[in-house]
Design a protein around this motif. Structure first.
Motif, PDB file in Angstrom:
ATOM      1  N   UNK A   8       0.859  -1.173   0.000  1.00 22.31           N
ATOM      2  CA  UNK A   8       0.000   0.000   0.000  1.00 22.31           C
ATOM      3  C   UNK A   8       0.894   1.220   0.000  1.00 22.31           C
ATOM      4  N   UNK A   9       0.827   2.001  -1.044  1.00 24.86           N
ATOM      5  CA  UNK A   9       1.658   3.195  -1.144  1.00 24.86           C
ATOM      6  C   UNK A   9       0.782   4.420  -1.009  1.00 24.86           C
ATOM      7  N   UNK A  10       1.030   5.248  -0.005  1.00 27.75           N
ATOM      8  CA  UNK A  10       0.221   6.423   0.244  1.00 27.75           C
ATOM      9  C   UNK A  10       1.007   7.663  -0.106  1.00 27.75           C
ATOM     10  N   UNK A 519      -4.807  12.794 -15.614  1.00 27.04           N
ATOM     11  CA  UNK A 519      -4.609  13.163 -14.219  1.00 27.04           C
ATOM     12  C   UNK A 519      -4.524  11.999 -13.266  1.00 27.04           C
ATOM     13  N   UNK A 520      -4.331  10.788 -13.780  1.00 25.84           N
ATOM     14  CA  UNK A 520      -4.315   9.606 -12.910  1.00 25.84           C
ATOM     15  C   UNK A 520      -3.061   9.575 -12.049  1.00 25.84           C
ATOM     16  N   UNK A 521      -3.259   9.367 -10.761  1.00 23.41           N
ATOM     17  CA  UNK A 521      -2.137   9.267  -9.833  1.00 23.41           C
ATOM     18  C   UNK A 521      -2.261   8.071  -8.903  1.00 23.41           C
ATOM     19  N   UNK A 522      -3.176   7.177  -9.205  1.00 25.22           N
ATOM     20  CA  UNK A 522      -3.311   5.965  -8.422  1.00 25.22           C
ATOM     21  C   UNK A 522      -4.155   4.964  -9.179  1.00 25.22           C
ATOM     22  N   UNK A 523      -3.990   3.684  -8.891  1.00 19.66           N
ATOM     23  CA  UNK A 523      -4.707   2.646  -9.614  1.00 19.66           C
ATOM     24  C   UNK A 523      -5.039   1.499  -8.671  1.00 19.66           C
ATOM     25  N   UNK A 593     -18.504   7.804  -8.677  1.00 23.12           N
ATOM     26  CA  UNK A 593     -17.264   7.593  -7.935  1.00 23.12           C
ATOM     27  C   UNK A 593     -16.112   8.346  -8.597  1.00 23.12           C
ATOM     28  N   UNK A 594     -16.445   9.414  -9.346  1.00 22.80           N
ATOM     29  CA  UNK A 594     -15.423  10.172 -10.070  1.00 22.80           C
ATOM     30  C   UNK A 594     -14.927  11.388  -9.301  1.00 22.80           C
ATOM     31  N   UNK A 595     -15.759  11.944  -8.402  1.00 24.31           N
ATOM     32  CA  UNK A 595     -15.450  13.246  -7.810  1.00 24.31           C
ATOM     33  C   UNK A 595     -14.903  13.123  -6.393  1.00 24.31           C
ATOM     34  N   UNK A 596     -13.886  12.291  -6.229  1.00 25.88           N
ATOM     35  CA  UNK A 596     -13.284  12.072  -4.913  1.00 25.88           C
ATOM     36  C   UNK A 596     -12.542  13.314  -4.445  1.00 25.88           C
ATOM     37  N   UNK A 597     -11.912  14.006  -5.350  1.00 25.71           N
ATOM     38  CA  UNK A 597     -11.043  15.130  -5.000  1.00 25.71           C
ATOM     39  C   UNK A 597      -9.710  14.941  -5.695  1.00 25.71           C
ATOM     40  N   UNK A 598      -8.649  15.381  -5.058  1.00 23.17           N
ATOM     41  CA  UNK A 598      -7.315  15.246  -5.643  1.00 23.17           C
ATOM     42  C   UNK A 598      -6.830  13.831  -5.344  1.00 23.17           C
ATOM     43  N   UNK A 599      -7.417  12.862  -6.056  1.00 19.52           N
ATOM     44  CA  UNK A 599      -7.256  11.457  -5.705  1.00 19.52           C
ATOM     45  C   UNK A 599      -5.820  10.984  -5.882  1.00 19.52           C
ATOM     46  N   UNK A 613     -16.305  -6.358  -3.528  1.00 17.49           N
ATOM     47  CA  UNK A 613     -15.225  -5.403  -3.296  1.00 17.49           C
ATOM     48  C   UNK A 613     -15.784  -4.006  -3.041  1.00 17.49           C
ATOM     49  N   UNK A 614     -15.203  -3.324  -2.068  1.00 16.71           N
ATOM     50  CA  UNK A 614     -15.539  -1.950  -1.754  1.00 16.71           C
ATOM     51  C   UNK A 614     -14.374  -1.055  -2.191  1.00 16.71           C
ATOM     52  N   UNK A 615     -14.642   0.235  -2.309  1.00 12.49           N
ATOM     53  CA  UNK A 615     -13.626   1.180  -2.780  1.00 12.49           C
ATOM     54  C   UNK A 615     -13.284   2.159  -1.675  1.00 12.49           C
ATOM     55  N   UNK A 616     -12.007   2.239  -1.349  1.00  8.40           N
ATOM     56  CA  UNK A 616     -11.504   3.279  -0.449  1.00  8.40           C
ATOM     57  C   UNK A 616     -10.610   4.184  -1.285  1.00  8.40           C
ATOM     58  N   UNK A 617     -11.079   5.410  -1.510  1.00 12.72           N
ATOM     59  CA  UNK A 617     -10.367   6.326  -2.405  1.00 12.72           C
ATOM     60  C   UNK A 617      -9.793   7.483  -1.603  1.00 12.72           C
ATOM     61  N   UNK A 618      -8.483   7.597  -1.573  1.00  7.50           N
ATOM     62  CA  UNK A 618      -7.826   8.649  -0.809  1.00  7.50           C
ATOM     63  C   UNK A 618      -7.626   9.887  -1.669  1.00  7.50           C
ATOM     64  N   UNK A 619      -7.359  10.994  -1.019  1.00  2.63           N
ATOM     65  CA  UNK A 619      -7.066  12.252  -1.698  1.00  2.63           C
ATOM     66  C   UNK A 619      -5.773  12.818  -1.121  1.00  2.63           C
ATOM     67  N   UNK A 620      -4.848  13.217  -1.991  1.00  7.27           N
ATOM     68  CA  UNK A 620      -3.546  13.655  -1.525  1.00  7.27           C
ATOM     69  C   UNK A 620      -3.319  15.140  -1.609  1.00  7.27           C
ATOM     70  N   UNK A 621      -4.388  15.906  -1.827  1.00 13.18           N
ATOM     71  CA  UNK A 621      -4.212  17.338  -2.032  1.00 13.18           C
ATOM     72  C   UNK A 621      -4.154  18.087  -0.702  1.00 13.18           C
TER      73      UNK A 621
END
Length: 631
Positions: A8-10, A519-523, A593-599, A613-621
């Motif tokens: 897991x890379x944060x 703008x993808x920064x995570x997968x 599930x598109x408007x998470x923020x600075x994902x 499966x559930x989705x945990x979407x982080x934001x790094x902004x």
């Protein structure tokens, strides 16, 4: 078979946009450089605008018709006129006024159960609308109950002031008087750009929640179209400023108990040892990450953390925590030979635990060229001299080391040895809307030859990333042929799927030519619909402020292909549903599930053990205020 750990890379922030909020950034982006550089990336690739209005609404009156705006005769000069810039800034100013002075009182009346106060905000000619037919999306299990209702057709039912006010109060009543609320403006503009003093309209989200009752957290939200008089502090001080409200969606979610609980210190991890940009004077865009493994094979999860604060008195830039059978962790960094005094260069880089020599013990690989051999869970030994990994990744050259972004692993040729894919995010583009920035720093595919030797097979396999700026990548079986395929994301354009040809080479496939995952920064990969095909979720950049600005660009100011690409800047995360035979379909907007923020670093996992499966979407902004995120 080789053992491969999960990692897991944060991340924390995007390196190009990390320390000033959207309200400031878009002034810079639009006013100075965003569009003036757009022509450099013009292409013929078709794109699809992902609107923030759910598909079910059909509320075309909310979409600003750019054709009503005057066409600037110098619109092709690749920069906004001063008048257009000022218009965009003015819209943002009015958006802030609406939230801070108008909607604030509305929210307080809703939470405070004050029907009379709500009715007073509605004008004499007020027009209210709600659903005629309802489409429901429901989740109901032992822990979570959630229902989302939205319009099932374009028809609606009229609703008067009193009925609407009663509905809004009843909507928030179950949350109690300790509930909190927040308004977000997704679109805002005057109905007639030439008559700013007339009526305005906005797409608004009202979120009400109560997490103070920890035993049973609950949240409700409304999506609605608002018609109102020109925002001003003075106008909001009196009643009757709302002329229309049309409900588009209602959502209600509750849990029997708290889904997650902060237990860091309880488990023996001192978070003060690690870098926190909110507390540090020197802000770092990528201070490090967290990597999970079981390095000693005791069936307890262990954690490697590479974002130590590294003050002069405490030089711990890396920490290995051993998971304990009774729960909790203990620091075994020095005991395992990974003490910071011997290995200071790991700060801010990526790592992976993987069994490279098939001895049954996961070794530790750092993206900048170092390998540490796991000696049966008792100690890690530096293996740089014995391995060719350091040489094939650049031999420690500064220009190579600084651009390493991370490592993903798979036995791509199925020879029984796990191979390494090193993705790199080198270079800074001249334009944010180029399809692919031709970075001189390319990704590396390293074939494991055994005996700690590696061969750089990037060119012959065709997997160098094509000059994309790559924050991450993922191996998964895209076509169910039992051979690992590779998806490479791209910060400045479309990512690419490399399909394994089973002969050491890969074929490039655009998973959905109609869309772009800019703008993808995570997968994250996983079969979310349990249809036997692995899907893709790509965490991307989304901003409500950016959406408002781009959505209000006047007609004719830029060619349509440029406008399409600008839309990609703020469309957010993307989800590609895999329907088999390499047939992918973009569904993020539809699934909302598109408007998470600075994902940044999303994760797909079954958090409630229901088989889905559930989705945990982080934001790094990083916003200006920790309690008020800008995304």
């Amino acid at each position: 078979m080789p053992r491969v750990s999960s990692a897991i890379s944060l991340g924390i922030t995007c390196r190009y946009c990390r320390f000033f909020p959207w309200s400031v950034r878009w002034r810079w982006v639009v006013g100075v450089s965003l569009l003036s550089l757009g022509i450099l990336g013009c292409g013929s690739e078709q794109t699809e605008h992902v609107d923030v209005i759910p598909e079910a609404t059909d509320d075309v009156s909310l979409v600003y018709d750019r054709s009503t705006a005057p066409i600037n005769p110098e619109a092709l000069l690749w920069s906004l006129e001063k008048e257009d810039q000022e218009y965009l800034w003015d819209l943002e100013h009015h958006s802030n006024l609406l939230v801070q002075y108008g909607l604030r009182d509305v929210g307080a009346a809703v939470v405070g159960q004050r029907v009379k106060d709500l009715v007073e905000q509605f004008s004499s000619d007020f027009s209210g609308e709600t659903f005629s037919k309802v489409r429901k999306v429901m989740i109901n299990d032992a822990i979570i109950s959630s229902v989302r209702r939205s319009a099932d057709d374009s028809e609606s039912r009229r609703i008067d002031k009193a009925e609407l006010a009663e509905f809004l109060v009843a909507f928030a009543q179950p949350l109690g008087d300790s509930a909190r609320f927040r308004f977000d403006i997704k679109r805002i503009f005057p109905l007639d750009r030439q008559r700013l003093d007339d009526l305005w309209t906005a797409l608004v989200v009202l979120r009400v929640w109560n997490d103070r009752v920890v035993a049973a957290p609950q949240e409700v939200s409304l999506l609605f179209r608002l018609v109102f008089e020109r925002p001003s502090k003075e106008r909001f001080a009196s009643s009757g400023w709302i002329h229309g409200l049309k409900l588009l969606q209602v959502a209600d979610s509750r849990a029997q108990r708290s889904l997650f609980r902060e237990v860091t210190s309880d488990l023996g991890i001192d978070s003060n040892r690690f870098y926190d940009n909110w507390k540090e004077t020197l802000k770092k865009e990528n201070p490090g990450g967290i990597y999970a493994c079981d390095f000693n094979r005791d069936n307890c999860v262990d954690l490697l953390i590479t974002d130590g604060r590294n003050p002069p008195a405490e030089p711990d830039v890396l920490c290995l925590y051993q998971g304990l059978a009774g729960g909790g962790f203990r620091d075994v960094t020095q005991q395992m030979g990974l003490d910071a005094a011997r290995y200071r260069e790991v700060r801010g880089i990526h790592a992976v635990f993987v069994d490279l020599d098939n001895d049954g013990w996961e070794d530790l690989v750092f993206s900048r060229g170092d390998i540490w051999k796991n000696q049966q869970g008792k100690r890690f030994v530096h293996w740089r001299v014995a391995s060719s990994y350091y040489q094939v990744t650049g031999g420690g050259a500064v220009e190579a080391r600084e651009e390493f972004g991370g490592i993903t692993v798979a036995d791509y040729d199925r020879d029984g040895l796990v191979d390494l894919y090193v993705h790199r995010s080198g270079g800074t583009p001249k334009s944010w809307i180029e399809d692919v920035f031709d970075s001189p720093v390319r990704n590396l595919l390293l074939r494991n030859l055994g005996d700690w030797k590696f061969e750089n097979v990037t060119q012959q396999s065709g997997t160098d990333g094509g000059g994309r700026v790559v924050f991450s990548s993922a191996w998964f079986d895209a076509n169910n042929d039992s051979w690992p395929d590779l998806y490479v994301i791209n910060e400045f354009g479309d990512g690419i799927l490399y399909v394994n040809r089973q002969d050491g080479t890969f074929k490039e496939v655009d998973v959905d030519p109609k869309t772009d995952d800019f703008g993808s920064m995570g997968i994250a990969t996983g079969d979310i619909d349990n249809n036997g095909h692995i899907d893709l979720y790509l965490g991307g950049m989304y901003s409500k402020a950016g959406s408002r600005v781009i959505g209000n660009l006047p007609e004719g100011i830029y060619p349509e292909e440029v406008v399409d690409k600008l839309d990609r800047l703020i469309s957010g995360s993307e989800f590609y549903q895999n329907n088999g035979e390499l047939n992918f379909h973009a569904q993020a907007s539809k699934l909302q599930i598109h408007d998470v923020g600075w994902a940044w670093g999303p994760t797909l996992a079954d958090f409630n053990n229901d088989g889905w499966l559930d989705l945990f979407a982080t934001a790094g902004y990083m916003s200006r205020d920790r309690t008020k995120p800008d995304g």
